[in-house]
Structures are given as C-alpha cells and as structure tokens.
Motif scaffolding. Structure first.
Motif, PDB file in Angstrom:
ATOM      1  N   LEU A 149       0.803  -1.221   0.000  1.00  0.00           N
ATOM      2  CA  LEU A 149       0.000   0.000   0.000  1.00  0.00           C
ATOM      3  C   LEU A 149       0.839   1.275   0.000  1.00  0.00           C
ATOM      4  CD1 LEU A 149      -2.670  -1.035   2.700  1.00  0.00           C
ATOM      5  CD2 LEU A 149      -2.892  -1.161   0.220  1.00  0.00           C
ATOM      6  N   GLY A 150       2.163   1.138  -0.082  1.00  0.00           N
ATOM      7  CA  GLY A 150       3.000   2.323   0.024  1.00  0.00           C
ATOM      8  C   GLY A 150       2.829   2.976   1.384  1.00  0.00           C
ATOM      9  N   LEU A 151       2.757   2.140   2.428  1.00  0.00           N
ATOM     10  CA  LEU A 151       2.437   2.615   3.785  1.00  0.00           C
ATOM     11  C   LEU A 151       3.628   2.433   4.712  1.00  0.00           C
ATOM     12  CD1 LEU A 151       0.449   3.558   6.003  1.00  0.00           C
ATOM     13  CD2 LEU A 151      -0.255   1.168   6.244  1.00  0.00           C
ATOM     14  N   GLU A 152       3.918   3.452   5.488  1.00  0.00           N
ATOM     15  CA  GLU A 152       4.960   3.393   6.520  1.00  0.00           C
ATOM     16  C   GLU A 152       4.280   3.571   7.884  1.00  0.00           C
ATOM     17  OE1 GLU A 152       8.955   5.766   8.118  1.00  0.00           O
ATOM     18  OE2 GLU A 152       7.974   6.368   6.250  1.00  0.00           O
ATOM     19  N   ILE A 153       4.659   2.708   8.820  1.00  0.00           N
ATOM     20  CA  ILE A 153       4.073   2.771  10.167  1.00  0.00           C
ATOM     21  C   ILE A 153       5.162   3.148  11.160  1.00  0.00           C
ATOM     22  CG2 ILE A 153       2.836   1.516  11.965  1.00  0.00           C
ATOM     23  CD1 ILE A 153       1.791  -0.352   9.801  1.00  0.00           C
ATOM     24  N   ARG A 154       4.890   4.215  11.951  1.00  0.00           N
ATOM     25  CA  ARG A 154       5.851   4.668  12.955  1.00  0.00           C
ATOM     26  C   ARG A 154       5.190   4.650  14.340  1.00  0.00           C
ATOM     27  NH1 ARG A 154       8.222  10.191  10.135  1.00  0.00           N
ATOM     28  NH2 ARG A 154       9.216   9.202   8.293  1.00  0.00           N
ATOM     29  N   LYS A 155       5.958   4.176  15.306  1.00  0.00           N
ATOM     30  CA  LYS A 155       5.494   4.216  16.690  1.00  0.00           C
ATOM     31  C   LYS A 155       5.927   5.550  17.297  1.00  0.00           C
ATOM     32  CE  LYS A 155       5.492   1.660  21.045  1.00  0.00           C
ATOM     33  NZ  LYS A 155       6.025   0.491  21.787  1.00  0.00           N
ATOM     34  N   ILE A 156       4.976   6.303  17.817  1.00  0.00           N
ATOM     35  CA  ILE A 156       5.275   7.615  18.383  1.00  0.00           C
ATOM     36  C   ILE A 156       4.919   7.642  19.871  1.00  0.00           C
ATOM     37  CG2 ILE A 156       4.981   8.796  16.178  1.00  0.00           C
ATOM     38  CD1 ILE A 156       2.222   9.658  17.046  1.00  0.00           C
ATOM     39  N   HIS A 157       5.136   8.814  20.488  1.00  0.00           N
ATOM     40  CA  HIS A 157       4.937   8.944  21.942  1.00  0.00           C
ATOM     41  C   HIS A 157       3.502   8.620  22.358  1.00  0.00           C
ATOM     42  CE1 HIS A 157       5.502  10.478  25.973  1.00  0.00           C
ATOM     43  NE2 HIS A 157       4.428  11.237  25.826  1.00  0.00           N
ATOM     44  N   GLY A 158       3.377   7.986  23.510  1.00  0.00           N
ATOM     45  CA  GLY A 158       2.057   7.684  24.056  1.00  0.00           C
ATOM     46  C   GLY A 158       1.441   6.425  23.492  1.00  0.00           C
ATOM     47  N   GLU A 159       2.275   5.458  23.101  1.00  0.00           N
ATOM     48  CA  GLU A 159       1.764   4.193  22.565  1.00  0.00           C
ATOM     49  C   GLU A 159       0.818   4.439  21.385  1.00  0.00           C
ATOM     50  OE1 GLU A 159       2.858   1.294  23.435  1.00  0.00           O
ATOM     51  OE2 GLU A 159       4.142   2.063  25.016  1.00  0.00           O
ATOM     52  N   ARG A 160       1.212   5.342  20.518  1.00  0.00           N
ATOM     53  CA  ARG A 160       0.420   5.636  19.328  1.00  0.00           C
ATOM     54  C   ARG A 160       1.197   5.214  18.078  1.00  0.00           C
ATOM     55  NH1 ARG A 160      -1.998  11.720  20.543  1.00  0.00           N
ATOM     56  NH2 ARG A 160      -2.900  11.239  22.589  1.00  0.00           N
ATOM     57  N   LEU A 161       0.431   4.982  17.004  1.00  0.00           N
ATOM     58  CA  LEU A 161       1.030   4.622  15.712  1.00  0.00           C
ATOM     59  C   LEU A 161       0.637   5.664  14.672  1.00  0.00           C
ATOM     60  CD1 LEU A 161       0.443   0.756  15.544  1.00  0.00           C
ATOM     61  CD2 LEU A 161       2.561   1.939  16.105  1.00  0.00           C
ATOM     62  N   GLN A 162       1.643   6.098  13.922  1.00  0.00           N
ATOM     63  CA  GLN A 162       1.405   7.032  12.817  1.00  0.00           C
ATOM     64  C   GLN A 162       1.497   6.256  11.498  1.00  0.00           C
ATOM     65  OE1 GLN A 162       4.406  10.029  12.003  1.00  0.00           O
ATOM     66  NE2 GLN A 162       2.823  11.519  11.455  1.00  0.00           N
ATOM     67  N   PHE A 163       0.439   6.374  10.686  1.00  0.00           N
ATOM     68  CA  PHE A 163       0.377   5.690   9.387  1.00  0.00           C
ATOM     69  C   PHE A 163       0.621   6.737   8.286  1.00  0.00           C
ATOM     70  CE2 PHE A 163      -1.896   3.167  12.398  1.00  0.00           C
ATOM     71  CZ  PHE A 163      -1.679   1.846  12.041  1.00  0.00           C
ATOM     72  N   ILE A 164       1.655   6.484   7.461  1.00  0.00           N
ATOM     73  CA  ILE A 164       2.056   7.440   6.418  1.00  0.00           C
ATOM     74  C   ILE A 164       1.915   6.766   5.055  1.00  0.00           C
ATOM     75  CG2 ILE A 164       3.891   8.956   5.582  1.00  0.00           C
ATOM     76  CD1 ILE A 164       5.111   8.777   8.439  1.00  0.00           C
ATOM     77  N   PHE A 165       1.000   7.305   4.239  1.00  0.00           N
ATOM     78  CA  PHE A 165       0.817   6.797   2.870  1.00  0.00           C
ATOM     79  C   PHE A 165       1.607   7.685   1.902  1.00  0.00           C
ATOM     80  CE2 PHE A 165      -2.979   5.325   5.059  1.00  0.00           C
ATOM     81  CZ  PHE A 165      -3.112   4.021   4.610  1.00  0.00           C
ATOM     82  N   ARG A 166       2.351   7.047   0.989  1.00  0.00           N
ATOM     83  CA  ARG A 166       3.078   7.774  -0.043  1.00  0.00           C
ATOM     84  C   ARG A 166       2.660   7.249  -1.434  1.00  0.00           C
ATOM     85  NH1 ARG A 166       7.156   7.468   3.960  1.00  0.00           N
ATOM     86  NH2 ARG A 166       8.013   9.523   4.505  1.00  0.00           N
TER      87      ARG A 166
END
Length: 231
Positions: A149-166
């Motif tokens: 999917l051209g997706l990057e997943i990053r773990k950020i502060h507070g046990e959250r996940l950031q989903f980045i589509f390119r």
C-alpha cells in the motif's frame, strides 16, 4: 450602878470592841473573800482546759458537720448523675449498635471497592498486554503494508502509531497522507488525527470497531485519500 467617868476607860473599851469586831467579823470576812477568790481562780484554772477541749471539739464538730453536708451534696449530685447516665444508657447502646452497623456497611463497601479495583487493575493489565501485542503485530506487518500500500508505520509517543501513505497522488509522488491511531484502555481503535482530513473517517473507524478487520480499514483509508480532489 455607877457611871464611868474615866475617858481612858472609854477609849480602852472602844479599842477592845474594835479588836473583837476585827477578830470576829472583819478578819473572817476577809479570809472568806480571799478563800472565795482562790476558789474562783482554781475553778477557772480547772475549767480552762475543759473549755479549750470543748471549744476545739465544737470546731471539729462544725468542720465534720460541714464535711457531712458536703458529702451529702456530692452524693446527691452523684445520684443525679447516675440517674441521668442510667436513663441515657439505652440511647448510648442504640447509638453504638447503629455505629456498628454503619461500620459494617462501610467495611463491606470498602471490600467491594477493593475487589472492583483489583478486577479493574487486572483487566487493565490484561488489556494493556493485549494492546501491546496488537501494536507489536502491526509493527511486524508494517513491511507488508509498505510494499502493498505504500504505507509506513511509525510508533510515536504515548503508545500511538502514525500511518504514512506515499505515492497516492501520481502527480505528487512525494506527497504524504497520514493519520494517527491509538488503542484505548478497553482495547478499541481510535483515530486521533488525520491529514488531510477525511469526512468519512468516523464511519471507517466505526466499521473497524464492528469488523475488527484492520487490513480492510487501511485499504479503505488509502482509497478515500486517493479520492480526494487533487490540488
């Protein structure tokens, strides 16, 4: 009988009479007076210790009488207090029983709260473990999502996940579309933010909670990003 003419004889007779008077009347009277005075003084000296003893005894009796009166007053007050205390004993016992019942109810409530807190703590620990497992699984498959999917997943502060589509917009290959996801204490997915915003994100989130199909959720989010008007 011849009259006495000799003046010396008269004087002598007078002296004799005075002497007899003194010996028979005056001197005994003086002796009686002296004796009476001596008896009075002896009487006073005899009765003085008795008078002192009686006076002391009277004072002791007065003190004892005052003490008896005080004891009577104290006894009366004690009897009144005992009566009042006796009258209030049933109320006191009733109040003690009520306090005991209230204490028992309070202890039951405290025990119940402790049990609920223990259950909640156990549930939170279990849910946190499940959330961490979910985040861990998502992190494991991020390479698959990135390739498909051209997706990057990053773990950020507070046990959250950031989903980045390119690569969604062919006219802007470097442009990114993102959203941030977190897991609630109950283990539910929650979208925290979305850039650019999607009007249908609340609907997609609801569908995710109903189906628990995360792959379909990501595919639908990418589809909605792709459908946005190109700037």
């Amino acid at each position: 009988m011849t009259s006495v003419k000799d003046p010396d004889a008269n004087q002598h007779f007078s002296n004799k009479l005075e002497d007899i008077w003194n010996r028979l009347l005056v001197q005994p009277m003086r002796e009686m007076v002296d004796t009476e005075m001596e008896l009075c003084q002896a009487h006073k000296e005899f009765f003085k210790p008795i008078k002192d003893i009686c006076s002391k005894k009277c004072k002791e009796d007065e003190s004892m009488f005052e003490m008896i009166q005080k004891y009577r007053k104290d006894i009366g007050q004690s009897q009144t207090l005992c009566k009042e205390t006796g009258d209030s004993i049933p109320d006191i016992l009733s109040e003690i029983e009520e306090k005991g019942a209230e204490k028992e109810m309070m202890m039951q409530k405290i025990n119940k709260l402790r049990q609920e807190q223990a259950r909640k703590k156990e549930s939170m620990i279990s849910q946190n473990k499940a959330n961490k497992d979910k985040l861990k699984n998502l992190s494991k498959v991020k390479q698959v999502f990135q390739d498909w999917l051209g997706l990057e997943i990053r773990k950020i502060h507070g046990e959250r996940l950031q989903f980045i589509f390119r690569g969604i917009n062919s006219s802007d290959p470097e442009g990114v579309h993102t959203f941030i996801l977190r897991l609630s204490e109950e283990g539910l997915y929650q979208v925290v933010s979305c850039d650019p915003p999607l009007e249908c994100m609340a609907h997609l989130e609801k569908r995710l909670l109903e189906t628990n199909n995360f792959s379909a959720f990501l595919a639908n989010v990418r589809k909605e990003f792709a459908a946005l008007p190109k700037t």
